[in-house]
Design a protein around this motif. Structure first.
Motif, short mmCIF file in Angstrom:
data_model
loop_
_atom_site.label_atom_id
_atom_site.label_comp_id
_atom_site.label_asym_id
_atom_site.label_seq_id
_atom_site.Cartn_x
_atom_site.Cartn_y
_atom_site.Cartn_z
N ALA A 45 49.54 78.15 30.29
CA ALA A 45 49.15 78.17 28.87
C ALA A 45 48.42 79.45 28.48
O ALA A 45 48.18 79.68 27.30
N HIS A 46 48.08 80.26 29.48
CA HIS A 46 47.34 81.49 29.21
C HIS A 46 48.04 82.72 29.77
O HIS A 46 47.41 83.62 30.31
N ARG A 47 49.37 82.74 29.60
CA ARG A 47 50.16 83.90 29.99
C ARG A 47 51.25 84.10 28.96
O ARG A 47 51.89 83.14 28.51
N GLY A 48 51.46 85.36 28.54
CA GLY A 48 52.53 85.66 27.61
C GLY A 48 52.32 85.00 26.26
O GLY A 48 51.22 84.93 25.74
N THR A 49 53.41 84.48 25.70
CA THR A 49 53.36 83.79 24.41
C THR A 49 53.72 82.33 24.63
O THR A 49 54.75 82.03 25.25
N ILE A 50 52.88 81.44 24.13
CA ILE A 50 53.07 80.02 24.43
C ILE A 50 52.97 79.19 23.14
O ILE A 50 52.49 79.65 22.11
N ARG A 51 53.46 77.96 23.25
CA ARG A 51 53.36 77.00 22.14
C ARG A 51 52.89 75.67 22.72
O ARG A 51 53.47 75.18 23.70
N LEU A 52 51.87 75.10 22.12
CA LEU A 52 51.37 73.78 22.48
C LEU A 52 51.54 72.87 21.28
O LEU A 52 51.26 73.27 20.14
N SER A 53 51.96 71.64 21.50
CA SER A 53 52.17 70.74 20.38
C SER A 53 51.93 69.30 20.80
O SER A 53 52.13 68.91 21.95
#
Length: 205
Positions: A45-53
């Motif tokens: 969740a803390h690398r690159g580009t992420i999405r949480l939903s």
């Protein structure tokens, strides 16, 4: 060659190399090797580009705390709020854009030495990320209003952590103020989607 001179040369070369090689992202720069002790879902969740939903519980405070939350346009109380977070991780900063039931607010965390500084208008929160009990915990080190450091009696309180439960990303954020009590709390479990990846150094994994 003197002993001191013999030591200075390689040490200077190491410093120069560190200056030429930026950290992968701001959070890893703060945590160092302890980053790799976090649960896998928190690392991802803390690398690159992420999405949480997912669906989370939002609770505003009462009285003046509720009024302040409303003035700041923080999310409304909702036991089943739809939350979408898009996060971008850079060597010098982290940007998280949060959307609660379609209402978006964005936070930018700038790297300063081994701390992250979140700025909201004239207010700046100085955060110390730590790994504690298998969780990523954010400790509030200081709060500033403009150039002035707020004394403890006026500084906000913060509970903020990220962890894992049943292989799912889990988190909690609680913000309060002296005399006003709780301003906002939101917590829950979210599904993680990787939008853009970065290479993971094999030596650190």
């Amino acid at each position: 060659m003197l002993f001191g001179e013999r030591r200075r040369t390689p040490f200077g070369a190491v410093l120069a190399e560190k200056e030429r090689t930026p950290p992968e992202n701001a959070l890893i720069a703060c945590l160092g090797r302890s980053f790799y002790k976090l649960p896998d879902v928190v690392q991802r969740a803390h690398r690159g580009t992420i999405r949480l939903s997912g669906t989370v519980k939002v609770e505003r405070g009462r009285g003046l705390g509720w009024l302040l939350a409303a003035l700041m346009r923080l999310p409304r109380s909702d036991p089943k709020a739809e939350l979408i977070v898009v996060g971008w991780h850079f060597p010098d900063q982290i940007v998280w854009s949060r959307s609660f039931n379609g209402r978006t607010f964005e936070s930018t965390f700038h790297l300063h030495e081994f701390q992250l500084v979140e700025r909201m208008g004239p207010l700046a929160l100085v955060l110390e990320p730590r790994v504690e009990g298998g969780r990523l915990v954010y400790r509030l080190a200081a709060a500033r209003f403009g150039p002035l450091r707020l004394p403890a009696v006026l500084a906000p309180s913060l509970i903020a952590w990220e962890g894992e439960r049943e292989a799912t990303y889990e988190f909690e954020v609680v913000v309060g103020l002296p005399l006003l009590g709780r301003v906002i709390r939101y917590a829950g479990q979210l599904e993680l989607e990787i939008l853009a990846i970065v290479d993971t150094p094999a030596a650190e994994a």
